[in-house]
Design a protein around this motif. Structure first.
Motif, PDB file in Angstrom:
ATOM      1  N   LEU A 341       0.764  -0.970   0.160  1.00 46.83           N
ATOM      2  CA  LEU A 341       0.003   0.096   0.196  1.00 46.83           C
ATOM      3  C   LEU A 341       0.875   1.241  -0.026  1.00 46.83           C
ATOM      4  O   LEU A 341       0.573   2.231  -0.803  1.00 46.83           O
ATOM      5  CB  LEU A 341      -0.981  -0.050   1.158  1.00 46.83           C
ATOM      6  N   ALA A 342       2.162   1.170   0.566  1.00 42.02           N
ATOM      7  CA  ALA A 342       2.885   2.329   0.980  1.00 42.02           C
ATOM      8  C   ALA A 342       3.456   2.659  -0.597  1.00 42.02           C
ATOM      9  O   ALA A 342       3.483   3.633  -0.840  1.00 42.02           O
ATOM     10  CB  ALA A 342       4.008   2.135   1.794  1.00 42.02           C
ATOM     11  N   TYR A 343       3.997   1.408  -1.127  1.00 44.70           N
ATOM     12  CA  TYR A 343       4.568   1.615  -2.537  1.00 44.70           C
ATOM     13  C   TYR A 343       3.452   2.201  -3.568  1.00 44.70           C
ATOM     14  O   TYR A 343       3.675   3.213  -4.141  1.00 44.70           O
ATOM     15  CB  TYR A 343       4.781   0.199  -3.120  1.00 44.70           C
ATOM     16  N   TRP A 344       2.256   1.955  -3.354  1.00 45.42           N
ATOM     17  CA  TRP A 344       1.092   2.246  -4.282  1.00 45.42           C
ATOM     18  C   TRP A 344       0.910   3.943  -4.041  1.00 45.42           C
ATOM     19  O   TRP A 344       0.965   4.731  -4.781  1.00 45.42           O
ATOM     20  CB  TRP A 344      -0.212   1.551  -3.958  1.00 45.42           C
ATOM     21  N   LEU A 345       0.665   4.175  -2.892  1.00 41.05           N
ATOM     22  CA  LEU A 345       0.561   5.521  -2.389  1.00 41.05           C
ATOM     23  C   LEU A 345       1.720   6.776  -2.699  1.00 41.05           C
ATOM     24  O   LEU A 345       1.386   7.717  -3.265  1.00 41.05           O
ATOM     25  CB  LEU A 345       0.103   5.782  -0.916  1.00 41.05           C
ATOM     26  N   ASN A 346       2.804   6.094  -2.942  1.00 36.68           N
ATOM     27  CA  ASN A 346       4.022   6.706  -3.037  1.00 36.68           C
ATOM     28  C   ASN A 346       4.231   6.720  -4.631  1.00 36.68           C
ATOM     29  O   ASN A 346       5.226   7.292  -4.880  1.00 36.68           O
ATOM     30  CB  ASN A 346       5.213   6.456  -2.293  1.00 36.68           C
ATOM     31  N   SER A 347       3.450   6.306  -5.467  1.00 33.62           N
ATOM     32  CA  SER A 347       4.024   6.282  -6.749  1.00 33.62           C
ATOM     33  C   SER A 347       3.758   7.669  -7.498  1.00 33.62           C
ATOM     34  O   SER A 347       2.709   8.165  -7.076  1.00 33.62           O
ATOM     35  CB  SER A 347       3.430   4.985  -7.436  1.00 33.62           C
ATOM     36  N   THR A 348       4.311   7.802  -8.426  1.00 29.62           N
ATOM     37  CA  THR A 348       3.971   8.819  -9.339  1.00 29.62           C
ATOM     38  C   THR A 348       2.673   8.837  -9.978  1.00 29.62           C
ATOM     39  O   THR A 348       1.872   9.901 -10.044  1.00 29.62           O
ATOM     40  CB  THR A 348       4.942   9.294 -10.370  1.00 29.62           C
ATOM     41  N   ALA A 349       2.298   7.692 -10.391  1.00 31.16           N
ATOM     42  CA  ALA A 349       0.746   7.582 -10.855  1.00 31.16           C
ATOM     43  C   ALA A 349      -0.144   7.961 -10.105  1.00 31.16           C
ATOM     44  O   ALA A 349      -1.275   8.713 -10.377  1.00 31.16           O
ATOM     45  CB  ALA A 349       0.608   6.058 -11.474  1.00 31.16           C
ATOM     46  N   PRO A 391      12.246   2.982  -1.050  1.00 34.24           N
ATOM     47  CA  PRO A 391      13.258   3.422  -1.899  1.00 34.24           C
ATOM     48  C   PRO A 391      13.103   4.520  -2.765  1.00 34.24           C
ATOM     49  O   PRO A 391      12.222   5.336  -2.612  1.00 34.24           O
ATOM     50  CB  PRO A 391      13.464   2.177  -2.707  1.00 34.24           C
ATOM     51  N   ASP A 392      13.909   4.985  -3.495  1.00 33.63           N
ATOM     52  CA  ASP A 392      14.005   6.011  -4.466  1.00 33.63           C
ATOM     53  C   ASP A 392      12.815   6.025  -5.302  1.00 33.63           C
ATOM     54  O   ASP A 392      12.210   5.029  -5.627  1.00 33.63           O
ATOM     55  CB  ASP A 392      15.039   6.073  -5.437  1.00 33.63           C
ATOM     56  N   GLN A 393      12.284   7.070  -5.775  1.00 35.61           N
ATOM     57  CA  GLN A 393      11.111   7.316  -6.588  1.00 35.61           C
ATOM     58  C   GLN A 393      11.046   6.466  -7.986  1.00 35.61           C
ATOM     59  O   GLN A 393       9.973   5.963  -8.119  1.00 35.61           O
ATOM     60  CB  GLN A 393      10.785   8.823  -7.064  1.00 35.61           C
TER      61      GLN A 393
END
Ligand SMILES: C[S@@+](CC[C@H](N)C(=O)[O-])C[C@H]1O[C@@H](n2cnc3c(N)ncnc32)[C@H](O)[C@@H]1O
Length: 404
Positions: A341-349, A391-393
């Motif tokens: 969920l954190a990956y999803w929320l932090n994504s540019t998309a 990690p990085d964007q």
């Protein structure tokens, strides 16, 4: 034409200057501030005009303004209207519930247009989303069709309304005309014409008015509720809970602020000048604390220097935890879901998607609930075997890519 909150008459002067040959302008200017009236009078000299000195809200509530204007222009004042305020009651008489004065001005504006008349308003963007303006949006969209929205990317102005940076828009709308495409104009993207369904989604109960730049990608997925997950704002308002705040110790629980989100994770304790412990009696647990387990914590106010609006981090808590009310918290069924969920929320998309409907730096729980999410199983797969620190964007985006 009606110029609401005319000030020294700048908007009327601009219209007068742009008027095509042979069109006569007859203008009514409403202004409350007596000091401005001489300036207004000077600007209007030579124009067929009427000045009404008074409060636009009470004038409208008492039926003192003509309802058949061809054009309404405004650059209204900002400020909240308390639920019990006289202004809010005046607006209720007109059949609309508005949380702030600029929305009141907008409603007064379009209610005083003839059928087919047009309004142009320079206003903050906050009416387009968020829970507070929902009834106003419903009212507005029932009375006017949206013609054009011009969005400004600059966030340099600070509005007193919510002490947050927010964007401004110029919105143009027509009274009682069938809704067609909406023209969108940006200062950092090509203008576009978008079907109304791309602005207000047909199935969106919140009636968010989106302003897509055309750069954002269609996000697959379902709203948060469909996953069986929930999100809520942290329950501790620090200045009201002083007696509970303490240095961390045996009898305290971790106290998490948005400042504890740092470098892609929740860092606790962290030296941010705020007490990192929270003390409370067992019978107050439900009121203040979130039970142990994996959570995703999202900042409610992103700082200007932050690249993304949505800044999320995983917190794996082994005890009950107190969260400050400037954070939003998603309790998760397990660690892998939280990491995914954190990956999803932090994504540019997701960030691009978020910017299409939010013009201010505040991230509300309603915004987070209505956004699309992958399934619980997809989130779990996404998070499985990955470190909880973000990690990085570029890495985040590459990981999320296959879900898009
Ligand atoms: C942001 S200024 C805009 C002035 C002018 N229209 C312009 O664009 O330069 C808002 C104006 O609304 C006036 N105003 C504020 N509250 C008002 C009210 N309740 N009724 C009428 N005018 C009001 C203020 O005095 C101010 O002149």
């Amino acid at each position: 034409m009606l110029d609401l909150g005319a000030g020294a008459g700048a908007l009327t002067a601009a219209v007068a200057r742009l008027l095509p040959e042979g069109v006569n302008l007859q203008v009514t200017c409403v202004e409350m501030d007596a000091d401005l009236l001489p300036h207004l009078g000077r600007t209007l000299a030579g124009l067929d005009h009427e000045i009404i000195h008074g409060d636009a809200l009470s004038l409208a509530a008492r039926g003192m303004l003509r309802e058949d204007h061809d054009v309404v222009v405004m650059n209204p004042p900002y400020g909240k209207l308390a639920a019990s305020s006289e202004e809010r009651r005046a607006m209720a008489q007109l059949g609309v519930d508005v949380p702030n004065i600029y929305a009141a001005f907008m409603a007064i504006g379009y209610l005083h247009l003839r059928q087919g008349g047009q309004m142009a308003a320079i206003v903050p963007r906050s009416w387009t989303n968020g829970p507070y303006c929902k009834r106003f949006r419903e009212h507005m969209l029932a009375h006017v069709s949206l013609d054009r929205i011009q969005a400004f990317a600059s966030r340099s102005a600070l509005f007193s309304e919510a002490k947050v940076l927010q964007e401004n828009v110029i919105v143009t709308c027509t009274r009682s005309r069938e809704q067609g495409e909406v023209e969108l104009i940006f200062d950092d993207a090509e203008p576009r014409r978008v079907p109304f369904e791309g602005i207000v989604h047909p199935r969106d109960a919140e009636r968010f008015v989106r302003i897509p730049t055309g750069r954002e990608r269609e996000l697959p997925g379902a709203p948060l509720g469909a996953l069986g997950l929930r999100v809520s704002t942290g329950k501790v308002v620090d200045f009201r809970a002083r007696e509970h705040l303490a240095e961390p110790g045996n009898d305290t629980y971790p106290m998490i602020y948005q400042g504890n989100i740092h470098a892609g994770r929740v860092v606790w304790p962290r030296d941010i000048g705020k007490a990192q412990g929270f003390r409370c009696a067992p019978d107050e647990f439900r009121k203040f604390l979130v039970p142990p387990g994996a959570c995703v914590v999202v900042k409610r106010f992103s700082a200007k220097e932050e690249k993304r609006r949505v800044v999320a981090a995983v917190h794996e808590a082994t005890t009950h935890v107190a969260y400050d009310n400037k954070t939003n918290v998603f309790p998760c069924p397990d660690r892998d879901v939280a990491v995914g969920l954190a990956y999803w929320l932090n994504s540019t998309a997701v960030d691009d998607h978020f910017r299409a409907f939010s013009g201010h730096t505040q991230v509300n729980v309603t915004d987070l609930r209505t956004m699309p999410y992958p399934s619980l199983e997809q989130l779990r797969l996404l998070g499985s075997g990955r470190d909880a620190a973000m990690p990085d964007q570029a890495v985040i985006d590459a990981v999320v890519e296959h879900l898009l």
